[in-house]
Design an enzyme around this catalytic site. Structure first.
Site, PDB file in Angstrom:
ATOM      1  N   LEU A  29       0.811  -1.218   0.000  1.00 49.05           N
ATOM      2  CA  LEU A  29       0.000   0.000   0.000  1.00 49.05           C
ATOM      3  C   LEU A  29       0.844   1.267   0.000  1.00 49.05           C
ATOM      4  CD1 LEU A  29      -2.709  -1.102   2.577  1.00 49.05           C
ATOM      5  CD2 LEU A  29      -2.683  -1.428   0.098  1.00 49.05           C
ATOM      6  N   ALA A  31       0.283   5.910  -0.551  1.00 48.54           N
ATOM      7  CA  ALA A  31      -0.618   6.999  -0.160  1.00 48.54           C
ATOM      8  C   ALA A  31      -1.899   7.021  -0.978  1.00 48.54           C
ATOM      9  CB  ALA A  31       0.102   8.339  -0.273  1.00 48.54           C
ATOM     10  N   GLY A  32      -1.847   6.523  -2.223  1.00 49.46           N
ATOM     11  CA  GLY A  32      -3.061   6.458  -3.030  1.00 49.46           C
ATOM     12  C   GLY A  32      -4.084   5.523  -2.425  1.00 49.46           C
ATOM     13  N   HIS A  33      -3.639   4.354  -1.982  1.00 53.41           N
ATOM     14  CA  HIS A  33      -4.549   3.427  -1.313  1.00 53.41           C
ATOM     15  C   HIS A  33      -5.114   4.044  -0.029  1.00 53.41           C
ATOM     16  CE1 HIS A  33      -1.832   0.439  -3.437  1.00 53.41           C
ATOM     17  NE2 HIS A  33      -3.008   0.045  -3.851  1.00 53.41           N
ATOM     18  N   ASP A 146      -6.236   3.509 -12.401  1.00 52.64           N
ATOM     19  CA  ASP A 146      -6.596   2.360 -13.240  1.00 52.64           C
ATOM     20  C   ASP A 146      -7.956   2.657 -13.881  1.00 52.64           C
ATOM     21  OD1 ASP A 146      -4.370   0.396 -12.602  1.00 52.64           O
ATOM     22  OD2 ASP A 146      -5.091   0.874 -10.592  1.00 52.64           O
ATOM     23  N   SER A 182       2.203   0.672  -6.877  1.00 47.16           N
ATOM     24  CA  SER A 182       3.010  -0.342  -6.205  1.00 47.16           C
ATOM     25  C   SER A 182       4.214  -0.737  -7.045  1.00 47.16           C
ATOM     26  CB  SER A 182       2.153  -1.577  -5.905  1.00 47.16           C
ATOM     27  OG  SER A 182       1.110  -1.241  -5.016  1.00 47.16           O
TER      28      SER A 182
END
Length: 274
Positions: A29, A31-33, A146, A182
């Site tokens: 994980l 910072a986007g997650h 995505d 990732s």
């Protein structure tokens, strides 16, 4: 934060927990997650995350075996972000027998990323539908980085009449514009310094369209030529309609510019809405 690997245990733990908000991940994980986890809290009572590296969406020559797995660090980040429940199944938990029933997306699965990753979106749609059936969320969040994946999942949810709201989270970027991923950890120092070029080119395309340029093919070819001249190996730079990722027949409809290119051994994807 409570952690479950068993489907039965998870379902039992989620009984009478109010509105369920779900954020599926493959771990490692960043910072986007975590941004998605923090956004999730505003949409329900119980935030559920999952970590599962899904073999079905990897091609035979892709990076399933070396995909980074950082479970303990991920757990620490999720707990700090206020996630209530983590579903972390093994392959035996999620696929106790060969997954012979699959979700077959329509033609969108064969274009853009799908052209270069055959079967990828079949694997994504299958695991996401299975996770939806296990978690039974009211809302689910997916990152816009995505973009094609988000569209496949959103359309699947609508056409199969799943009672789930799908929310797209904005792409989180490093200070130099590189979309967090990732796979960025695969980049060497020199490649990491070069990587923001992709985002700069997408911004240049957006500026050109906003300034009145209507020859989208010319813009795409120019960006590919610059990437390739800098040592990238480009799969596509494409200006498409946001609604369905069909060809851009004009610049009045909402558009998105998407790109996938390989820098060294690392395939990077990015997009910007216009």
């Amino acid at each position: 934060m409570h952690i479950h690997s068993s489907i039965a245990d998870l379902r039992s733990a989620l009984k009478n927990r109010g509105r369920i908000v779900f954020v599926p991940t493959m771990g490692n994980l960043h910072a986007g997650h975590i941004s998605l986890m923090e956004q999730a809290r505003a949409h329900g009572d119980t935030v559920v995350a999952s970590i599962f590296v899904n073999r079905l969406q990897f091609g035979p020559n892709e990076d399933f075996d070396k995909y980074p797995r950082t479970f303990q660090a991920d757990c620490d980040k999720l707990a700090a972000a206020g996630v209530d429940v983590l579903f972390a199944p093994t392959e035996a938990d999620l696929y106790p027998e060969p997954q012979e029933y699959v979700v077959e997306p329509p033609a969108i699965q064969h274009v853009l990323d799908g052209e270069f990753r055959p079967g990828h979106f079949r694997g994504v749609a299958t695991v996401v539908l299975k996770l939806f059936n296990i978690v039974r969320p009211d809302t689910a969040l997916f990152g816009k980085k995505d973009y094609q994946q988000l569209m496949v999942i959103r359309n699947m949810t609508r056409q199969l009449a799943l009672p789930i709201d799908i929310i797209g989270g904005e792409t989180v970027r490093a200070a130099d514009g590189l979309a967090l991923s990732s796979r960025n950890g695969y980049l060497s120092d020199a490649e990491r310094a070069e990587a923001p070029r992709l985002y700069r080119l997408l911004n240049e395309i957006r500026a050109a369209v906003r300034a009145g340029e209507t020859d989208t093919v010319k813009l795409e070819k120019k960006a590919v030529a610059e990437l390739d001249a800098a040592g990238w190996k480009t799969d596509y730079v494409a200006i498409r309609q946001q609604a369905d990722l069909s060809m851009a027949t004009g610049v009045n409809a909402p558009l998105v510019v998407l790109a996938a290119s390989r820098l060294g051994g690392t395939r990077l994807i990015d997009n910007i809405e216009i």
